[in-house]
Design an enzyme around this catalytic site. Structure first.
Site, short mmCIF file in Angstrom:
data_model
loop_
_atom_site.label_atom_id
_atom_site.label_comp_id
_atom_site.label_asym_id
_atom_site.label_seq_id
_atom_site.Cartn_x
_atom_site.Cartn_y
_atom_site.Cartn_z
N ARG A 50 0.80 -1.24 0.09
CA ARG A 50 -0.23 -0.22 0.20
C ARG A 50 0.70 1.20 -0.15
NH1 ARG A 50 3.08 1.84 3.99
NH2 ARG A 50 1.25 3.85 4.15
N GLY A 51 -0.05 2.25 0.01
CA GLY A 51 0.71 4.12 0.04
C GLY A 51 1.36 3.53 -1.81
N ALA A 52 0.53 5.45 -1.92
CA ALA A 52 0.70 5.52 -3.82
C ALA A 52 2.48 4.95 -4.57
CB ALA A 52 -0.09 6.54 -3.39
N ARG A 93 -7.70 -0.28 -7.23
CA ARG A 93 -7.57 0.91 -6.30
C ARG A 93 -7.72 1.95 -6.48
NH1 ARG A 93 -4.49 1.47 -0.86
NH2 ARG A 93 -6.44 1.89 -0.29
N GLN A 200 -2.21 2.62 9.74
CA GLN A 200 -0.80 2.56 8.91
C GLN A 200 -0.03 3.22 9.98
OE1 GLN A 200 -3.69 3.44 8.01
NE2 GLN A 200 -3.85 2.55 5.63
N ASP A 241 -1.85 11.08 -2.35
CA ASP A 241 -2.86 9.67 -3.23
C ASP A 241 -2.73 10.25 -4.57
OD1 ASP A 241 -3.37 8.97 -0.90
OD2 ASP A 241 -3.13 7.05 -1.80
N ASN A 251 -5.26 12.48 -0.31
CA ASN A 251 -5.17 11.88 0.83
C ASN A 251 -5.72 10.69 1.98
OD1 ASN A 251 -2.15 10.84 1.71
ND2 ASN A 251 -2.21 12.14 3.65
N LYS A 252 -5.10 9.68 2.91
CA LYS A 252 -5.44 9.14 3.65
C LYS A 252 -6.18 10.08 3.92
CE LYS A 252 -4.90 5.01 3.80
NZ LYS A 252 -5.67 4.87 3.14
#
Lengths: 343, 343
Positions: A50-52, A93, A200, A241, A251-252
């Site tokens: 995970r993580g862009a 995603r 996270q 993201d 973003n998150k």
């Protein structure tokens, strides 16, 4: 995976894509090998990776794996197989643009390889995925150097989610800025937002801080405001993201909340992301699709049920921070200030 | 415990204090009987009973239990025993003022009973604890009636933590306002903040909503801001653990965050609490002691470790919302508006 400088969640070894399973951190460090693009897609979907930036890199390797899987004997046959793989990887995603950016880049390389001997196409794609990975680490180091300039001495820095080595090919974006500032002796404390629902922050960012000896303190997300009110936060830095052409940043979930709180308390709020996170096709954040994830992520943690099973849940994975709340956007090309023009 | 109107977490039966064990909700409904004041103190400390009004009521019954435990043969002997109990009960949690208020009230009744026959003192204390409990439910119903007037038709109401029947002797404060508005057909949806780290929102408020058929949707705390930005929240209402003379309000960690976010988005932020929550001795919120709880609450959920055991944690249980962010404070005596004067 040896030593802080080489901490990476995604690398190629012996014809397979290796991913550190981030769903098991911080209690278990398990590396999984992937030989098929479909398994890479599953790993992206289930947050093994995970993580862009990291999912962009993983998807690029997924295309390289798909070339190896293909039984096609013509370029057009290979193209059809890889288009299926690219479509499947893209469907994992919706929010992070780096995924689509990396897949587009692999597709362009593929199309440019039309005149190569067919057995040279796979290696060409693998080399491109490796280049994307290498460039990501280099970009993060450049971003760290630029971003560290924004950090004052004895800084208490709040970050949200994980925009660290684990979210990228290595070194990290927001946490890369913190790493660079820490190397310069400027970091007094990192406030690590837990980052519900997937945690996270507590699972990954705190783990990276422990591993590298960065002074940190974990908080529930809801505690950030009172820290700011008491003057305990000098700046906030998060990853991204997707960044629209005007600087609006997805973003998150919870990032927007922090940006509003930072504005209220006069604390500068920064975003750090590779230039590939900027989506020039989107004039503003209103066009960014926001992934909604399963309510089970909110209703339970591990084996523990934390809400009635009958309770409906709204579980957006991201939010959008308007550009006017962002003091600067740090990329490998330098520090951008509002009004944002990335052209 | 039969029917919504009588949902209560704290009641007296057969010479024992019965507490619904709130640490086990929403998956198990277990009632525990307490025969000693020391066990009541433990129940308050470990959150078996929680919520400012409920711990006040439980502590009052704890004093009545202490009278039964005493072997004293003189009033002064009984007074000494009960002073020990009152001190022990007061030491459980520092922030909510209702605890100290209830203990002070029991102490006054005790001192007034000096001239009663010694065997009449215990029953007098028990009657006072019962009166505190009954008055709490009556106050909550009055608060609900006052507060419902603040709720527009088709309201989407966000609440934090649990200020429901479970946090009081019954009916609830903030959730009492929502209950009353729901009975009037005005509630379209309750957004239930999960409320990390102890998850009183997802575990308790959602459970109450399921039980009473109140339409609700659970969110991670970090999602509240983006709901507000999209116009999905018409008002916020929370409870309070202590209100200073100027209206500054201590409540569950994250409440201040919501109040800032509500102000930014032009959403009215209300507090509902019994008048006994107001501490006239404190001119402002700066004097309210904030309980810090064990970092383990943030590092794990149930059996699941969610952060490295080496990571330090900052875990304040409450924050303070300045009066100027609070649109109104609802009590059983009516609705107060800023500037707050409760005299």
């Amino acid at each position: 995976m040896t030593g802080p400088d080489s901490l990476s969640p995604v690398w190629w070894a012996d014809g397979r894509l290796m991913l550190l399973d981030q769903t098991l951190l911080p209690t278990q460090e398990v590396v999984r090998a992937h030989e098929r693009w479909e398994d890479v897609a599953d790993a992206i979907r289930t947050l093994v990776v995970r993580g862009a930036p990291a999912i962009g890199v993983a998807a690029a390797f997924g295309v390289a794996l798909a070339a190896g899987q293909s039984r096609a004997t013509t370029f057009d046959g290979l193209l059809a197989d890889l288009e299926t793989a690219i479509k499947g990887l893209a469907a994992t995603r919706p929010t992070a643009v780096n995924l689509f950016w990396a897949l587009d880049r692999m597709k362009r390389v593929l199309l440019d390889a039309r005149d190569l001997p067919l057995d040279r196409v796979g290696p060409r794609l693998l080399a491109e995925a490796q280049a994307i990975r290498d460039a990501d680490i280099a970009a993060n180091r450049a971003m760290g150097a630029h971003g560290a300039g924004l950090v004052p001495a004895n800084a208490r820095i709040l970050t949200h989610c994980n925009a660290g080595a684990l979210a990228t090919a290595g070194y990290g974006t927001a946490l890369g800025v913190i790493r660079a500032a820490h190397a310069q002796g400027k970091v007094a404390l990192v406030w690590v937002d837990e980052t519900r629902p997937v945690m996270q922050g507590s699972r990954l960012t705190a783990w990276e801080c422990v591993r590298e000896g960065i002074p940190h303190r974990l908080i529930s997300d809801v505690a950030a405001a009172s820290l700011m009110a008491r003057g305990q936060v000098d700046l906030v830095v998060t990853g991204a993201d997707r960044i629209a052409a005007n600087g609006d940043t997805a973003n998150k979930i919870g990032t927007y909340s922090l940006a509003v709180l930072a504005r209220h308390h006069g604390v500068p709020f920064y975003v750090a992301a590779p230039f590939s996170t900027i989506d020039p096709a989107l004039p503003s954040g209103a066009g960014i699709p926001i992934e909604e994830r399963d309510g089970a992520e909110v209703r339970r943690v591990g084996a523990t049920q934390t809400a009635p099973s009958e309770s409906p849940v709204y579980n957006p994975a991201f939010d959008v921070t308007p550009a006017d709340l962002i003091a600067a956007i740090v990329t490998e090309r330098g520090v951008f200030r509002p009004p944002y023009r990335f052209g």
